[in-house]
Design a protein around this motif. Structure first.
Motif, PDB file in Angstrom:
ATOM      1  N   GLU A 157     -28.038 -37.738  28.523  1.00  0.00           N
ATOM      2  CA  GLU A 157     -26.735 -37.954  29.150  1.00  0.00           C
ATOM      3  C   GLU A 157     -25.951 -36.657  28.976  1.00  0.00           C
ATOM      4  N   PHE A 158     -25.733 -35.966  30.083  1.00  0.00           N
ATOM      5  CA  PHE A 158     -25.071 -34.668  29.975  1.00  0.00           C
ATOM      6  C   PHE A 158     -23.587 -34.825  29.675  1.00  0.00           C
ATOM      7  N   ALA A 159     -23.062 -33.828  28.964  1.00  0.00           N
ATOM      8  CA  ALA A 159     -21.672 -33.873  28.512  1.00  0.00           C
ATOM      9  C   ALA A 159     -20.705 -33.752  29.679  1.00  0.00           C
ATOM     10  N   LYS A 160     -19.494 -34.235  29.428  1.00  0.00           N
ATOM     11  CA  LYS A 160     -18.399 -34.158  30.403  1.00  0.00           C
ATOM     12  C   LYS A 160     -17.410 -33.082  29.950  1.00  0.00           C
ATOM     13  N   PRO A 161     -16.532 -32.648  30.851  1.00  0.00           N
ATOM     14  CA  PRO A 161     -15.622 -31.537  30.524  1.00  0.00           C
ATOM     15  C   PRO A 161     -14.816 -31.725  29.243  1.00  0.00           C
ATOM     16  N   ASP A 162     -14.429 -32.952  28.920  1.00  0.00           N
ATOM     17  CA  ASP A 162     -13.597 -33.152  27.737  1.00  0.00           C
ATOM     18  C   ASP A 162     -14.381 -33.624  26.523  1.00  0.00           C
ATOM     19  N   ASP A 163     -15.711 -33.591  26.605  1.00  0.00           N
ATOM     20  CA  ASP A 163     -16.538 -33.810  25.424  1.00  0.00           C
ATOM     21  C   ASP A 163     -16.524 -32.542  24.577  1.00  0.00           C
ATOM     22  N   VAL A 164     -16.698 -32.701  23.281  1.00  0.00           N
ATOM     23  CA  VAL A 164     -16.705 -31.551  22.375  1.00  0.00           C
ATOM     24  C   VAL A 164     -18.055 -30.848  22.468  1.00  0.00           C
ATOM     25  N   ALA A 165     -18.027 -29.586  22.859  1.00  0.00           N
ATOM     26  CA  ALA A 165     -19.252 -28.794  22.995  1.00  0.00           C
ATOM     27  C   ALA A 165     -19.571 -28.016  21.730  1.00  0.00           C
ATOM     28  N   LEU A 166     -18.532 -27.593  21.032  1.00  0.00           N
ATOM     29  CA  LEU A 166     -18.692 -26.699  19.889  1.00  0.00           C
ATOM     30  C   LEU A 166     -17.698 -27.086  18.807  1.00  0.00           C
ATOM     31  N   ILE A 167     -18.134 -27.059  17.570  1.00  0.00           N
ATOM     32  CA  ILE A 167     -17.207 -27.293  16.466  1.00  0.00           C
ATOM     33  C   ILE A 167     -17.418 -26.207  15.429  1.00  0.00           C
ATOM     34  N   LEU A 168     -16.325 -25.555  15.075  1.00  0.00           N
ATOM     35  CA  LEU A 168     -16.355 -24.453  14.114  1.00  0.00           C
ATOM     36  C   LEU A 168     -15.338 -24.720  13.013  1.00  0.00           C
ATOM     37  N   HIS A 169     -15.550 -24.130  11.880  1.00  0.00           N
ATOM     38  CA  HIS A 169     -14.596 -24.220  10.780  1.00  0.00           C
ATOM     39  C   HIS A 169     -13.745 -22.950  10.730  1.00  0.00           C
ATOM     40  N   THR A 170     -12.479 -23.127  10.380  1.00  0.00           N
ATOM     41  CA  THR A 170     -11.639 -21.963  10.122  1.00  0.00           C
ATOM     42  C   THR A 170     -12.147 -21.291   8.861  1.00  0.00           C
ATOM     43  N   SER A 171     -11.656 -20.076   8.614  1.00  0.00           N
ATOM     44  CA  SER A 171     -12.209 -19.284   7.516  1.00  0.00           C
ATOM     45  C   SER A 171     -11.955 -19.887   6.153  1.00  0.00           C
ATOM     46  N   GLY A 172     -10.817 -20.593   5.994  1.00  0.00           N
ATOM     47  CA  GLY A 172     -10.545 -21.234   4.712  1.00  0.00           C
ATOM     48  C   GLY A 172     -10.258 -20.271   3.580  1.00  0.00           C
ATOM     49  N   THR A 173      -9.631 -19.115   3.890  1.00  0.00           N
ATOM     50  CA  THR A 173      -9.373 -18.124   2.847  1.00  0.00           C
ATOM     51  C   THR A 173      -8.295 -18.584   1.877  1.00  0.00           C
ATOM     52  N   THR A 174      -7.370 -19.406   2.322  1.00  0.00           N
ATOM     53  CA  THR A 174      -6.296 -19.839   1.441  1.00  0.00           C
ATOM     54  C   THR A 174      -6.273 -21.355   1.282  1.00  0.00           C
ATOM     55  N   SER A 175      -7.104 -22.074   1.970  1.00  0.00           N
ATOM     56  CA  SER A 175      -7.107 -23.528   1.861  1.00  0.00           C
ATOM     57  C   SER A 175      -8.468 -24.048   2.292  1.00  0.00           C
ATOM     58  N   ARG A 176      -8.618 -25.357   2.265  1.00  0.00           N
ATOM     59  CA  ARG A 176      -9.873 -25.972   2.665  1.00  0.00           C
ATOM     60  C   ARG A 176     -10.125 -25.681   4.145  1.00  0.00           C
ATOM     61  N   PRO A 177     -11.336 -25.243   4.505  1.00  0.00           N
ATOM     62  CA  PRO A 177     -11.628 -24.963   5.913  1.00  0.00           C
ATOM     63  C   PRO A 177     -11.356 -26.183   6.787  1.00  0.00           C
ATOM     64  N   LYS A 178     -10.784 -25.927   7.960  1.00  0.00           N
ATOM     65  CA  LYS A 178     -10.469 -27.004   8.906  1.00  0.00           C
ATOM     66  C   LYS A 178     -11.462 -26.955  10.063  1.00  0.00           C
ATOM     67  N   MET A 179     -11.811 -28.153  10.571  1.00  0.00           N
ATOM     68  CA  MET A 179     -12.738 -28.218  11.699  1.00  0.00           C
ATOM     69  C   MET A 179     -11.986 -28.093  13.015  1.00  0.00           C
ATOM     70  N   VAL A 180     -12.454 -27.171  13.863  1.00  0.00           N
ATOM     71  CA  VAL A 180     -11.843 -26.931  15.168  1.00  0.00           C
ATOM     72  C   VAL A 180     -12.804 -27.416  16.256  1.00  0.00           C
ATOM     73  N   PRO A 181     -12.510 -28.561  16.887  1.00  0.00           N
ATOM     74  CA  PRO A 181     -13.355 -29.023  17.985  1.00  0.00           C
ATOM     75  C   PRO A 181     -12.940 -28.368  19.298  1.00  0.00           C
ATOM     76  N   LEU A 182     -13.910 -27.857  20.026  1.00  0.00           N
ATOM     77  CA  LEU A 182     -13.635 -27.199  21.302  1.00  0.00           C
ATOM     78  C   LEU A 182     -14.432 -27.885  22.402  1.00  0.00           C
ATOM     79  N   THR A 183     -13.744 -28.306  23.430  1.00  0.00           N
ATOM     80  CA  THR A 183     -14.389 -29.017  24.525  1.00  0.00           C
ATOM     81  C   THR A 183     -15.016 -28.043  25.511  1.00  0.00           C
ATOM     82  N   HIS A 184     -15.803 -28.600  26.422  1.00  0.00           N
ATOM     83  CA  HIS A 184     -16.364 -27.781  27.500  1.00  0.00           C
ATOM     84  C   HIS A 184     -15.248 -27.135  28.301  1.00  0.00           C
ATOM     85  N   ARG A 185     -14.185 -27.887  28.540  1.00  0.00           N
ATOM     86  CA  ARG A 185     -13.056 -27.331  29.303  1.00  0.00           C
ATOM     87  C   ARG A 185     -12.452 -26.136  28.571  1.00  0.00           C
ATOM     88  N   ASN A 186     -12.264 -26.265  27.240  1.00  0.00           N
ATOM     89  CA  ASN A 186     -11.744 -25.156  26.440  1.00  0.00           C
ATOM     90  C   ASN A 186     -12.609 -23.915  26.584  1.00  0.00           C
TER      91      ASN A 186
END
Length: 624
Positions: A157-186
């Protein structure tokens, strides 16, 4: 081709190129002959094949698949394939076991893709969590098999434009790394913005130097090239000694990198002049960190092409602003104009300011994430009235060019005076002997923060920290001059090659503490006693100790001056303590002033025995 809203997915992005130019090369490996490579038709076919394999392993849209692969064509294809039917979570292969434990737990990964036979703590971490492991077996550039236990049949089932294609963590240099979800549209929007900015065409070839576990490499290089139907030359990652081999063999038309990579290339360029004569390069792009103007100018002189500085971050799926190719649309020191989204300046209360005002850079647009995953507090703090707060301080000039002054959390507050580290970096980089420089904050008991700088000199250059500070006093206000300048062989960098400003104090703390050498001269011994009294310390003070690093400030400096006047019977200006912050330097200035005072007193005594006319003549000559 015109794209409809339903087509804004990475799978469709590749499918369009496979239909329009099936035999054009999409991906090449530096390990393969220059004429070989994966065509857009073969790329699309391989992606489709992998999506079927993933579906057979029970993977569905928005499931997270962790990827631990080296840079190269396989990593590029795996990212595109996973994003087509699930969510790709690329991880740095150099992480340690504890880091993999954290990221795999945080992601709630449904599977791990790793190179068959690759010794990695990621494998044992996944096994301990009962996460299925899919082994990748390369067959040729971009072509591979995936082994693992299939659990079902069926079509993906292929993804849709607003499905999350990529998820990355912020660097977390001063706090706990945060997850950044990025959609196909993004991702699609940002990639298209980069391709438009650089005027990329199917004839362009990009030499990929950035890691493909980072947003810069994934969007600024890979997806931007695919959006234009161009070609990506995949390397194992940046290697300064091999860059010009790749450059000559594959004849790229552009590359994108962080400033430290540009500097490493320039360090090799003088010995590679002959390889630049028949270059196909038409532009160089820089992003992910501030590019010193001196480096930009040297790049343009060396390669004879425009250097395009852009501004990006993970939460914006990479690019936000950029300079353009036209000379009239570029400004040195600026990160350019807004490209494909809105950019504004906001104050601490959430009010939008006039563009010329200094404040926090805020953004909104189709490439911006909707928020951090499983972290509503961080999301609420990051967004104000629909604007994402970048955490960067800056302003627009009258022509609409954005100038950054650094991260707000990196701005140094020295006793109430706000200092932008990038400003001091730029002045340091103007010194011919300086190769790299990073200004950073150090803790101070009364000022809150003090200013320090780490400096790397060009090979063979000879310049001391004292001499560097003397130059700075002629260039910037006294309160901006670093109290300590540390000469280092290299400045620590992150996984993507960016110089690390935050946390630099902790990394260099031992070098900021000089080796103790007892005061040697009478002036040093007297001055050490004065310091100890004013600073209220029982610790032994050495001749290389720094007054401000020991807790000195303007008030205590004034007290030092009063005691120097009383004990040494000289008039010493307050600025002398800031210009000469070590015990040895201050003692040398005291000795010089004492000697000058003694000479003047001797001359005065001699004049007393001379006739008045002769005294007046001598005084007049001295004044001249």
């Amino acid at each position: 081709m015109r794209y409809s809203d339903a087509n804004l997915t990475l799978h469709h992005l590749v499918a369009v190129q496979a239909e329009c130019q099936p035999s054009s090369i999409a991906l090449r490996s530096v390990y393969e002959p220059p004429q070989s490579g994966l065509t857009y038709e073969a790329l699309h076919s391989q992606i489709t094949k992998v999506t079927h394999i993933l579906t057979a392993h029970g993977i569905q849209p928005n499931d997270r698949i962790a990827v631990v692969l080296p840079n190269g064509t396989e990593m590029a294809v795996v990212f595109l394939a996973i994003a087509s039917c699930a969510t790709c979570a690329p991880l740095n292969p150099n992480y340690q076991r504890a880091e993999f434990d954290f990221y795999l737990d945080d992601l709630q990964a449904k599977a791990l893709i790793i190179l068959a036979g690759q010794p990695s703590p990621a494998r044992s971490s996944a096994q301990a969590r009962n996460i299925p492991i899919l082994d990748l077996i390369p067959t040729s550039a971009g072509q591979f098999e995936i082994e693992g236990h299939a659990v079902c049949d069926g079509h993906p089932e292929f993804a849709k434009p607003d499905d999350v294609a990529l998820i990355l963590h912020t660097s977390g240099t001063t706090s706990r790394p945060k997850m950044v979800p990025l959609t196909h549209r993004n991702l699609w929007t940002s990639a298209n913005n980069v391709a438009t900015t650089l005027e990329l065409t199917p004839s362009d070839r990009c030499l990929s130097l950035m890691p493909l576990f980072h947003i810069h490499g994934l969007v600024g290089v890979l997806l931007a090239s695919i959006a234009a139907g161009g070609q990506v030359i995949c390397t194992p990652g940046f290697q300064a000694t091999r860059f010009f081999d790749w450059f000559e063999t594959f004849q790229p038309t552009w590359y994108s990198a962080v400033p430290t990579i540009h500097q490493a290339i320039l360090a090799q360029a003088e010995q590679q002049r002959d390889r630049l004569e028949h270059s196909a390069l038409r532009l160089i792009r820089s992003s992910s960190a501030a590019l010193p103007t001196q480096v930009k100018n040297l790049l343009e002189t060396t390669f004879q092409v425009p250097v395009i500085e852009a501004y990006g971050m993970t939460e914006a799926a990479h690019q936000m602003t950029s300079n353009l190719l036209s000379p009239s649309d570029r400004k040195a020191g600026s990160v350019g104009k807004a490209i494909g989204l809105e950019v504004a300046i906001m104050d601490e209360t959430g009010q939008l300011l006039q563009p010329s005002a200094i404040g926090e850079v805020v953004i909104r647009g189709a490439n911006v994430t909707s928020g951090y995953e499983q972290n509503p507090d961080a999301t609420a703090k990051a967004f104000t009235q629909g604007w994402f707060r970048t955490g960067d301080q800056g302003y627009f000039d009258s022509d609409g060019f954005l100038f950054l002054q650094g991260r707000l959390k990196e701005i140094i507050n020295r006793g109430g005076e706000k200092i932008a580290p990038l400003e001091i970096d730029a002045v340091l980089m103007d010194i011919p002997e300086v190769f790299q420089a990073v200004t950073f904050a150090v803790p101070h008991p009364t000022l809150g923060e003090d200013v320090a700088a780490a400096v790397v000199l060009h090979p063979g250059a000879n310049l001391s920290a004292v001499e560097i500070r003397k130059i700075l006093f002629q260039k910037v206000a006294d309160f901006k001059v670093p109290s300590q300048v540390v000469m280092v062989d290299a400045i620590p960098t992150g996984a993507t090659g960016k110089l690390q400003r935050i946390g630099l104090f902790e990394k260099l703390v031992d070098q900021l503490k000089p080796v103790f050498v007892a005061p040697q001269t009478e002036s040093e011994q007297k001055l050490a006693a004065i310091w100890a009294e004013v600073l209220g310390t029982d610790c032994n003070i050495g001749r290389h100790d720094n007054f401000f690093a020991l807790g000195g400030d303007s008030l205590k400096a004034t007290q030092i001056i009063v005691r120097i006047t009383q004990i040494f019977e000289i008039e010493m200006p307050l600025v002398a303590l800031f210009q000469s912050p070590t015990l040895m330097e201050q003692a040398e200035r005291i000795d010089a002033l004492c000697a000058e005072s003694s000479t003047l007193m001797s001359l005065f005594n001699q004049l007393q025995d001379r006739p008045e006319a002769e005294r007046l003549a001598l005084i007049e000559n001295l004044s001249l």
